[in-house]
Write a protein that holds these residues in place. Structure first.
Motif, PDB file in Angstrom:
ATOM      1  N   UNK A  31      -4.018   9.619  -2.700  1.00 27.38           N
ATOM      2  CA  UNK A  31      -2.726   8.969  -2.428  1.00 27.38           C
ATOM      3  C   UNK A  31      -2.462   8.769  -0.946  1.00 27.38           C
ATOM      4  N   UNK A  32      -3.234   9.451  -0.093  1.00 22.88           N
ATOM      5  CA  UNK A  32      -3.003   9.419   1.365  1.00 22.88           C
ATOM      6  C   UNK A  32      -1.516   9.662   1.676  1.00 22.88           C
ATOM      7  N   UNK A  33      -0.997  10.733   1.094  1.00 22.18           N
ATOM      8  CA  UNK A  33       0.410  11.116   1.276  1.00 22.18           C
ATOM      9  C   UNK A  33       1.352   9.979   0.876  1.00 22.18           C
ATOM     10  N   UNK A  34       1.014   9.324  -0.236  1.00 19.95           N
ATOM     11  CA  UNK A  34       1.832   8.234  -0.783  1.00 19.95           C
ATOM     12  C   UNK A  34       2.046   7.101   0.226  1.00 19.95           C
ATOM     13  N   UNK A  35       1.006   6.775   0.957  1.00 16.78           N
ATOM     14  CA  UNK A  35       1.088   5.685   1.923  1.00 16.78           C
ATOM     15  C   UNK A  35       0.311   4.474   1.426  1.00 16.78           C
ATOM     16  N   UNK A  36       0.793   3.301   1.781  1.00 11.34           N
ATOM     17  CA  UNK A  36       0.136   2.037   1.437  1.00 11.34           C
ATOM     18  C   UNK A  36       0.227   1.130   2.653  1.00 11.34           C
ATOM     19  N   UNK A  37      -0.915   0.620   3.103  1.00  7.21           N
ATOM     20  CA  UNK A  37      -0.851  -0.239   4.293  1.00  7.21           C
ATOM     21  C   UNK A  37      -0.844  -1.714   3.885  1.00  7.21           C
ATOM     22  N   UNK A  38      -0.699  -2.604   4.869  1.00  5.21           N
ATOM     23  CA  UNK A  38      -0.370  -4.002   4.620  1.00  5.21           C
ATOM     24  C   UNK A  38      -1.381  -4.732   3.722  1.00  5.21           C
ATOM     25  N   UNK A  84      -2.419   5.710  -7.226  1.00  4.24           N
ATOM     26  CA  UNK A  84      -3.605   6.040  -8.023  1.00  4.24           C
ATOM     27  C   UNK A  84      -4.128   4.809  -8.744  1.00  4.24           C
ATOM     28  N   UNK A  85      -3.238   4.075  -9.386  1.00  5.25           N
ATOM     29  CA  UNK A  85      -3.632   2.856 -10.083  1.00  5.25           C
ATOM     30  C   UNK A  85      -4.228   1.845  -9.112  1.00  5.25           C
ATOM     31  N   UNK A  86      -3.669   1.783  -7.923  1.00 11.90           N
ATOM     32  CA  UNK A  86      -4.121   0.830  -6.912  1.00 11.90           C
ATOM     33  C   UNK A  86      -5.549   1.117  -6.457  1.00 11.90           C
ATOM     34  N   UNK A  87      -5.892   2.404  -6.316  1.00  7.68           N
ATOM     35  CA  UNK A  87      -7.154   2.763  -5.665  1.00  7.68           C
ATOM     36  C   UNK A  87      -8.238   3.266  -6.609  1.00  7.68           C
ATOM     37  N   UNK A  88      -7.880   3.722  -7.784  1.00  7.18           N
ATOM     38  CA  UNK A  88      -8.881   4.298  -8.673  1.00  7.18           C
ATOM     39  C   UNK A  88      -9.985   3.308  -9.053  1.00  7.18           C
ATOM     40  N   UNK A  89      -9.702   2.017  -9.251  1.00  5.65           N
ATOM     41  CA  UNK A  89     -10.816   1.088  -9.510  1.00  5.65           C
ATOM     42  C   UNK A  89     -11.865   1.091  -8.409  1.00  5.65           C
ATOM     43  N   UNK A 133      -9.540   2.302  -1.044  1.00  2.00           N
ATOM     44  CA  UNK A 133      -8.855   1.099  -0.584  1.00  2.00           C
ATOM     45  C   UNK A 133      -8.555   0.200  -1.771  1.00  2.00           C
ATOM     46  N   UNK A 134      -7.305  -0.212  -1.906  1.00  4.67           N
ATOM     47  CA  UNK A 134      -6.923  -1.093  -2.992  1.00  4.67           C
ATOM     48  C   UNK A 134      -7.254  -2.534  -2.684  1.00  4.67           C
ATOM     49  N   UNK A 135      -8.535  -2.803  -2.443  1.00  9.29           N
ATOM     50  CA  UNK A 135      -9.039  -4.141  -2.130  1.00  9.29           C
ATOM     51  C   UNK A 135     -10.362  -4.344  -2.876  1.00  9.29           C
ATOM     52  N   UNK A 136     -10.927  -5.550  -2.886  1.00  4.09           N
ATOM     53  CA  UNK A 136     -12.054  -5.829  -3.789  1.00  4.09           C
ATOM     54  C   UNK A 136     -13.425  -5.398  -3.286  1.00  4.09           C
ATOM     55  N   UNK A 356      -4.780   4.020   8.806  1.00  4.63           N
ATOM     56  CA  UNK A 356      -4.497   2.601   8.658  1.00  4.63           C
ATOM     57  C   UNK A 356      -3.455   2.170   9.688  1.00  4.63           C
ATOM     58  N   UNK A 357      -3.360   0.877   9.907  1.00  2.00           N
ATOM     59  CA  UNK A 357      -2.541   0.370  11.001  1.00  2.00           C
ATOM     60  C   UNK A 357      -1.047   0.570  10.750  1.00  2.00           C
ATOM     61  N   UNK A 358      -0.636   0.633   9.479  1.00  2.00           N
ATOM     62  CA  UNK A 358       0.783   0.828   9.187  1.00  2.00           C
ATOM     63  C   UNK A 358       0.958   1.409   7.792  1.00  2.00           C
ATOM     64  N   UNK A 359       2.206   1.644   7.429  1.00  2.00           N
ATOM     65  CA  UNK A 359       2.539   2.218   6.128  1.00  2.00           C
ATOM     66  C   UNK A 359       3.753   1.484   5.580  1.00  2.00           C
ATOM     67  N   UNK A 360       3.520   0.693   4.546  1.00  2.00           N
ATOM     68  CA  UNK A 360       4.578  -0.125   3.967  1.00  2.00           C
ATOM     69  C   UNK A 360       5.623   0.721   3.243  1.00  2.00           C
ATOM     70  N   UNK A 361       5.182   1.779   2.570  1.00  2.00           N
ATOM     71  CA  UNK A 361       6.098   2.580   1.768  1.00  2.00           C
ATOM     72  C   UNK A 361       6.971   3.510   2.605  1.00  2.00           C
ATOM     73  N   UNK A 362       6.420   4.076   3.676  1.00  2.00           N
ATOM     74  CA  UNK A 362       7.169   5.064   4.458  1.00  2.00           C
ATOM     75  C   UNK A 362       8.421   4.465   5.069  1.00  2.00           C
TER      76      UNK A 362
END
Length: 503
Positions: A31-38, A84-89, A133-136, A356-362
């Motif tokens: 979860x990286x402390x519940x962080x999500x970057x751009x 978790x859903x974002x990154x588990x794939x 990373x929640x990317x392809x 990561x460069x930023x955190x959208x959720x924080x």
């Protein structure tokens, strides 16, 4: 001579150990402390849209990731939106890639080489970054591993070749739809065929499968040329950008020297070295024409590096067996332990929000705390509206005063904003505005006329009264200045008279 892996191979298949190892590395700090970057926020907000809205967006932006967004839309629909859903794939995909490395290495250089390569793959810093990373790019890497394994199988197995080549072409196609730069694996496989002196029939089958996959991806390549502004931020190729590829190729070359299996069909170097070198060199060549060089675009080339490292580890075990016949089984665990400890600081750093460069959720949490119902909100640049898209509940009660058409309705990631004059008028009608922007250390230059107007009006007619900065994002509360003015604000069940005086 290839030493046996004691009784381990009789209990577990070799590939399963790297798969479990890589999966465990991926689940660690997922979860990286519940962080999500751009970049991940783009995946998140698109995955939560309807299928019709996603298709509408492809006509405007990000069609290059179309298949990935549709896949993640299905994942979010089944399991809900979460880190978790974002990154588990990506975790699962990298585990599959590690298993492919293990199988290929075992076939070409024995069990120790396969096991060592598969375990080394999960420890590579670039792999650890994209592992969560929640990317392809992790999915593309898994597909590249599968296509390489299919190629090796087709080359060594005289049976069922038609089905294998069909699977190969299909895998190339899927990877190309996930990211068409994955087609750079084809010249790497071509180099392997040349190295192995493949027979004419194999050449024809490979060419046919590759051509079908490429032709099917070609419409996407041509269509996304109109969206090339998405990569306009990538800097031109420079000498310091070449340091990383040069180091990788040097390591790969040294590892290839340890591969003593020079018999055609038994060389790890024939597979690993082209897989490592060709995509790197090809992307450098493309970047000389148009800047495109980003490590993640050719992440799958690290499969080749892992194969070569595995070959070197296998050679080390063989040498140890001759000198220390009773202790050679400790070589790989010892090397793995040393490598894990040496890379531990970097591994921990990559699992922190600061990686990561930023955190959208924080920053959304600070918006919740600072907002007052009826206040206006602005985003500079407009792309920082991703915080609102991912956490809409944090902005409940706020007026997005620059927005003319929402991201969903406009088929974009940041929405369509009004013209500068209308933004100025809307701002002057507000007594309090929240500005969501980049923190100074992560800020980019403001070039949009709309953003310049936003900052100019805030500077001339408002004053900052509160600000919070967290992980590359900042929210600032501005209050209106002007002729002595009063307005009433309800707070905690009481009405307060707020007085404003000019500067």
């Amino acid at each position: 001579m290839n030493p046996p892996i004691v009784s381990l191979r009789h209990r577990l298949p070799i590939w399963l150990i790297p798969v479990l190892w890589t999966f465990a590395l991926g689940c660690w700090g997922l979860s990286r402390q519940q962080s999500v970057w751009r970049d991940e926020a783009a995946t998140w907000q698109v995955a939560e849209r309807s299928t019709a809205q996603i298709w509408h967006m492809f006509g405007q932006v990000d069609a290059v990731h179309g298949l990935y967004y549709l896949l993640m839309h299905g994942v979010f629909a089944c399991f809900g939106a979460s880190t978790t859903t974002l990154r588990l794939p990506s975790v699962l995909a990298m585990a599959v890639a590690a298993g492919c490395v293990a199988v290929i290495g075992r076939r070409l250089a024995g069990g120790w080489a396969g096991l060592g390569g598969g375990l080394a793959f999960g420890l590579l810093p670039a792999v650890q970054f994209q592992l969560q990373e929640g990317r392809p790019y992790a999915l593309v890497t898994a597909g590249a591993g599968i296509s390489t394994l299919l190629l090796m199988t087709a080359l060594t197995s005289p049976r069922h070749r038609r089905g294998l080549w069909a699977a190969y072409g299909g895998t190339v196609l899927v990877c190309g739809l996930l990211n068409w730069l994955s087609l750079l694996i084809l010249p790497a496989h071509l180099a392997t065929l040349v190295w192995r002196q493949a027979e004419c029939g194999l050449w024809k089958r490979w060419a046919a499968a590759s051509a079908v996959g490429t032709v099917c991806v070609l419409p996407l390549i041509l269509f996304t040329r109109s969206q090339s502004q998405q990569v306009s931020w990538i800097p031109p190729l420079s000498w310091h950008m070449m340091i990383g590829p040069a180091v990788l190729l040097a390591i790969g070359g040294l590892a290839a020297l340890t591969d003593r299996r020079r018999k055609v069909g038994q060389s790890v170097a024939a597979v690993g070295l082209p897989l490592l070198a060709v995509p790197q060199i090809a992307l450098i060549g493309i970047s000389l024409i148009r800047p495109m060089f980003l490590e993640r675009y050719i992440l799958f080339s690290f499969l080749g590096l892992a194969l070569l490292i595995g070959a070197a580890l296998g050679a080390t075990v063989r040498a140890a067996m001759l000198k220390f016949p009773r202790a050679y089984v400790c070589v790989l665990p010892a090397v793995l332990t040393v490598a894990t400890v040496a890379l531990l600081p970097q591994s921990v750093a990559k699992r922190s929000p600061e990686s990561r460069v930023d955190d959208v959720l924080a920053i959304a949490s600070d918006v919740r705390r600072l907002k007052r119902t009826g206040d206006g909100v602005l985003f500079v640049p407009a792309a920082r509206r991703d915080t609102k898209s991912v956490s809409p509940e944090a902005f409940t009660g706020l007026r997005d005063i620059a927005l003319m058409e929402s991201p969903e309705a406009s088929g974009t990631l940041k929405g369509v904003e009004a013209d500068p004059a209308r933004i100025r008028a809307a701002m002057l009608a507000q007594m309090e505005i929240l500005l969501v922007t980049d923190a100074p250390e992560a800020a980019t230059s403001v070039t949009s006329a709309r953003d310049k107007v936003k900052l100019s009006v805030l500077d001339e007619h408002f004053t900052a009264v509160a600000a919070e900065r967290v992980r590359g994002r900042q929210v600032t509360v501005y209050r209106r200045l002007g002729p002595a003015t009063s307005w009433r604000m309800a707070e905690g069940g009481r009405e307060s008279l707020i007085m404003y005086a000019p500067k």
